[in-house]
Design an enzyme around this catalytic site. Structure first.
Site, PDB file in Angstrom:
ATOM      1  CG  ASP A  14      49.759  37.902  41.425  1.00  0.00           C
ATOM      2  OD1 ASP A  14      48.535  37.918  41.205  1.00  0.00           O
ATOM      3  OD2 ASP A  14      50.371  38.856  41.931  1.00  0.00           O
ATOM      4  CD  GLU A  15      49.987  31.702  44.235  1.00  0.00           C
ATOM      5  OE1 GLU A  15      48.971  32.165  43.669  1.00  0.00           O
ATOM      6  OE2 GLU A  15      50.182  31.819  45.453  1.00  0.00           O
ATOM      7  CE  LYS A  17      45.187  32.766  43.035  1.00  0.00           C
ATOM      8  NZ  LYS A  17      46.507  33.396  43.006  1.00  0.00           N
ATOM      9  CG  HIS A  42      42.325  34.886  39.345  1.00  0.00           C
ATOM     10  ND1 HIS A  42      41.486  34.043  40.018  1.00  0.00           N
ATOM     11  CD2 HIS A  42      43.145  35.413  40.291  1.00  0.00           C
ATOM     12  CE1 HIS A  42      41.774  34.066  41.313  1.00  0.00           C
ATOM     13  NE2 HIS A  42      42.770  34.904  41.500  1.00  0.00           N
TER      14      HIS A  42
HETATM   15  P1  GDP Z   1      46.715  34.363  39.365  1.00  0.00           P
HETATM   16  O1  GDP Z   1      46.356  35.588  40.097  1.00  0.00           O
HETATM   17  O2  GDP Z   1      47.200  33.287  40.259  1.00  0.00           O
HETATM   18  O3  GDP Z   1      45.629  33.868  38.448  1.00  0.00           O
HETATM   19  O4  GDP Z   1      47.944  34.749  38.432  1.00  0.00           O
HETATM   20  P2  GDP Z   1      48.081  36.098  37.543  1.00  0.00           P
HETATM   21  O5  GDP Z   1      47.153  36.022  36.403  1.00  0.00           O
HETATM   22  O6  GDP Z   1      48.003  37.289  38.403  1.00  0.00           O
HETATM   23  O7  GDP Z   1      49.604  35.992  37.113  1.00  0.00           O
HETATM   24  C1  GDP Z   1      50.083  34.901  36.384  1.00  0.00           C
HETATM   25  C2  GDP Z   1      50.692  35.424  35.081  1.00  0.00           C
HETATM   26  O8  GDP Z   1      51.500  34.401  34.519  1.00  0.00           O
HETATM   27  C3  GDP Z   1      49.673  35.763  34.020  1.00  0.00           C
HETATM   28  O9  GDP Z   1      50.168  36.820  33.246  1.00  0.00           O
HETATM   29  C4  GDP Z   1      49.589  34.485  33.189  1.00  0.00           C
HETATM   30  O10 GDP Z   1      49.172  34.720  31.845  1.00  0.00           O
HETATM   31  C5  GDP Z   1      51.012  34.041  33.223  1.00  0.00           C
HETATM   32  N1  GDP Z   1      51.230  32.593  33.151  1.00  0.00           N
HETATM   33  C6  GDP Z   1      50.507  31.593  33.721  1.00  0.00           C
HETATM   34  N2  GDP Z   1      51.100  30.406  33.519  1.00  0.00           N
HETATM   35  C7  GDP Z   1      52.221  30.657  32.816  1.00  0.00           C
HETATM   36  C8  GDP Z   1      53.289  29.837  32.323  1.00  0.00           C
HETATM   37  O11 GDP Z   1      53.339  28.630  32.522  1.00  0.00           O
HETATM   38  N3  GDP Z   1      54.306  30.471  31.676  1.00  0.00           N
HETATM   39  C9  GDP Z   1      54.323  31.813  31.464  1.00  0.00           C
HETATM   40  N4  GDP Z   1      55.344  32.332  30.814  1.00  0.00           N
HETATM   41  N5  GDP Z   1      53.333  32.608  31.897  1.00  0.00           N
HETATM   42  C10 GDP Z   1      52.309  32.042  32.578  1.00  0.00           C
HETATM   43  P1  IMO Z   2      45.490  36.962  43.069  1.00  0.00           P
HETATM   44  O1  IMO Z   2      44.174  36.274  43.332  1.00  0.00           O
HETATM   45  C1  IMO Z   2      48.943  38.975  44.779  1.00  0.00           C
HETATM   46  C2  IMO Z   2      48.233  41.468  48.299  1.00  0.00           C
HETATM   47  C3  IMO Z   2      48.444  42.959  48.139  1.00  0.00           C
HETATM   48  C4  IMO Z   2      48.901  43.319  49.535  1.00  0.00           C
HETATM   49  C5  IMO Z   2      48.064  42.402  50.416  1.00  0.00           C
HETATM   50  C6  IMO Z   2      46.813  43.056  50.989  1.00  0.00           C
HETATM   51  O2  IMO Z   2      45.578  37.640  41.760  1.00  0.00           O
HETATM   52  O3  IMO Z   2      46.608  36.029  43.350  1.00  0.00           O
HETATM   53  P2  IMO Z   2      44.476  43.727  49.921  1.00  0.00           P
HETATM   54  O4  IMO Z   2      44.141  44.660  48.807  1.00  0.00           O
HETATM   55  O5  IMO Z   2      43.999  42.330  49.706  1.00  0.00           O
HETATM   56  O6  IMO Z   2      44.090  44.252  51.269  1.00  0.00           O
HETATM   57  O7  IMO Z   2      46.094  43.693  49.945  1.00  0.00           O
HETATM   58  O8  IMO Z   2      47.684  41.296  49.588  1.00  0.00           O
HETATM   59  N1  IMO Z   2      47.291  40.859  47.325  1.00  0.00           N
HETATM   60  C7  IMO Z   2      47.670  40.102  46.295  1.00  0.00           C
HETATM   61  N2  IMO Z   2      48.899  39.792  45.846  1.00  0.00           N
HETATM   62  N3  IMO Z   2      47.843  38.463  44.171  1.00  0.00           N
HETATM   63  C8  IMO Z   2      46.610  38.741  44.632  1.00  0.00           C
HETATM   64  O9  IMO Z   2      45.507  38.136  44.170  1.00  0.00           O
HETATM   65  C9  IMO Z   2      46.474  39.636  45.709  1.00  0.00           C
HETATM   66  N4  IMO Z   2      45.428  40.164  46.394  1.00  0.00           N
HETATM   67  C10 IMO Z   2      45.946  40.884  47.385  1.00  0.00           C
HETATM   68  O10 IMO Z   2      49.414  43.243  47.162  1.00  0.00           O
HETATM   69  O11 IMO Z   2      50.242  42.951  49.702  1.00  0.00           O
HETATM   70 MG    MG Z   3      46.814  37.632  40.143  1.00  0.00          MG
END
Ligand code: GDP
Ligand code: IMO
Ligand code: MG
Length: 424
Positions: A14-15, A17, A42
């Site tokens: 959840d960085e 990406k 994502h």
């Molecule tokens: P991913 O799994 O790495 O793609 O990340 P996620 O989508 O799960 O979580 C990232 C969250 O941060 C999402 O809700 C994005 O819309 C949000 N986001 C991404 N970049 C930024 C940023 O620079 N600032 C803010 N406020 N939100 C961001």
């Molecule tokens: P994205 O791509 C954050 C975590 C789960 C759990 C562990 C194992 O959005 O960054 P799983 O269902 O894969 O067997 O769960 O990994 N986890 C994630 N945490 N972002 C994800 O994906 C994740 N995919 C799995 O919360 O701790």
């Molecule tokens: Mg994510």
């Protein structure tokens, strides 16, 4: 940016990406997923619309870009079809743009039941999985009793391989009276889905080799993050795939020279969903403020994310184990309202200061972070697109990260939308 770039998460997922891949996809011809499955969520914000993709590469929102799902992904066919339909309903044309490997293993309904049942069995020691059936599907793959995309088009083989499952999984199938174990029903549903999936099937490894010859630019989209890697992460509190660079090689059938640059996506602080060690976690009002300001709720499960300060010890480990060339620092704007910002620079283990991640999980669970404190900038950075316009204190924060990690910053994100980005 170099030609073929891999984007991986450098923390616990959840960085951001999705945002980074969507952004870099503009300059790529092809975008590829190589591991994980629908456990990923994502998020991409574009034109005021929000998309959350679980299986389909984040490049799909750019018209004309080709997207691939490689053999290393565990593919939930129902989820894929739902995602395709949702994109279609949003006016995104995917026909002729998305292809899947015949060698990808399928996530089937019984995998989700097994995931749930395993988590229940772990009681207080659960991993906190996404319950998407990921672990059980990878387990089947390694056990060599998995069902692959290619099996969908050989009904007799599919029926035979499905018929093996109740005996192999007796522990789950016998005690649960659940339609997710109904092999006939699963077979019929797969037969219904097969014609829809057939035109998507392609030899991804071969296609990527051809693209390389044609001089096309390939963008590799990692899911999860290094600290969730089944080998390199905080095992057993990890996912079940290699989320690191190595996962792309085996998950696609490519050689290491196919990748020109490794981009590590880093949230300007840290979050984690699910259980497991998190040395810089904040269980106080500061942690709650990070969650609120950052909207830190899972994109796949909606669970509140655990929050904490940036952990440079873990990040240095991610850089080393993946050869990260550039950082994409996301969500800098979320720190705008903190008058003090801390960064973990070392750990203390039983009174001794250490600067590397201990590989024994019980040691990692015991470490205490050693912090360096920064003064917050306390002015909005949201939406900024130029490094020069960042407040000096934000620049100091970023410079410190670069200095400690020894890795350059490629981009800084100041908001969820495509435009809220500083390209370096
Ligand atoms: P991913 O799994 O790495 O793609 O990340 P996620 O989508 O799960 O979580 C990232 C969250 O941060 C999402 O809700 C994005 O819309 C949000 N986001 C991404 N970049 C930024 C940023 O620079 N600032 C803010 N406020 N939100 C961001
Ligand atoms: P994205 O791509 C954050 C975590 C789960 C759990 C562990 C194992 O959005 O960054 P799983 O269902 O894969 O067997 O769960 O990994 N986890 C994630 N945490 N972002 C994800 O994906 C994740 N995919 C799995 O919360 O701790
Ligand atoms: Mg994510």
């Amino acid at each position: 940016m170099s030609k073929n770039v891999i984007v991986i998460g450098s923390q616990w997922g959840d960085e951001g990406k999705g945002k980074v891949v969507d952004l870099l996809a503009e300059r790529a011809d092809v975008v590829v997923r190589f591991q994980g499955g629908a456990n990923a969520g994502h998020t991409i914000m574009t034109g005021g619309r929000k998309f959350v993709l679980h299986l389909i590469p984040s490049g799909i929102l750019h018209p004309g870009k080709i997207c691939y799902i490689g053999n290393g992904v565990v593919l939930d066919p129902k989820c894929l079809i739902d995602e395709l339909d949702a994109l279609y309903n949003e006016g995104i044309e995917t026909v002729g743009r998305l292809f899947i490997s015949p060698a990808a293993n399928l996530v089937l309904p019984y995998h989700k039941l097994m995931d749930q049942s395993d988590e229940k069995r772990r009681e207080g020691d659960g991993i906190g999985t996404t319950l998407r059936g990921i672990g059980p599907a990878y387990r089947d793959k390694v056990e060599r009793c998995g069902i692959r995309v290619a099996d969908l088009f050989s009904p007799e083989r599919l029926r035979a391989r499905l018929a093996l499952q109740p005996a192999i999984k007796a522990q789950y199938f016998s005690c649960e009276n659940d339609e997710r174990c109904d092999i006939n029903k699963i077979f019929n549903n797969l037969m219904d889905m097969a014609p829809r999936l057939k035109p998507l099937v392609a030899d991804i490894s071969l296609r990527l080799a051809e693209h390389k010859k044609e001089g096309k630019s390939i963008l590799f989209e990692g899911a999860q993050g290094v600290m969730l890697d089944v080998d390199l992460g905080t095992y057993p509190f990890t996912t079940s795939s290699n989320t690191s660079v190595g996962g792309a090689l085996t998950g696609l059938g490519i050689g290491p020279k196919m990748i020109d640059e490794v981009v590590g996506v880093v949230k300007a602080y840290t979050t984690r969903v699910g259980a497991g060690p998190f040395p810089t976690e904040l269980s106080d009002t500061v942690g709650m403020a990070l969650r609120e300001n950052g909207g830190e709720f899972g994109a796949t499960t909606g669970r509140p994310r655990r929050t904490g300060w940036l952990d440079l010890v873990a990040l240095r480990y991610a850089c080393r184990t993946n050869g990260i060339d550039k950082l994409a620092i996301n969500k800098l704007d979320v720190l705008d309202k903190f008058d003090k910002i801390k960064v973990g620079v070392a750990y203390e283990l039983d009174g001794v200061q250490i600067s590397d991640v201990p590989l024994d999980i019980s040691d990692l669970c015991r470490v205490k972070p050693v912090y360096k404190e920064f003064e917050g900038w306390m002015v909005p950075t949201t939406g900024l697109t130029s490094y020069d316009r960042l407040p000096e204190k934000a620049k100091e924060y970023l410079k410190f990260i670069v200095e400690i990690l020894g890795v350059k910053i490629g981009l800084i994100s100041t908001g969820p939308g495509r435009e809220a980005t500083i390209m370096m």
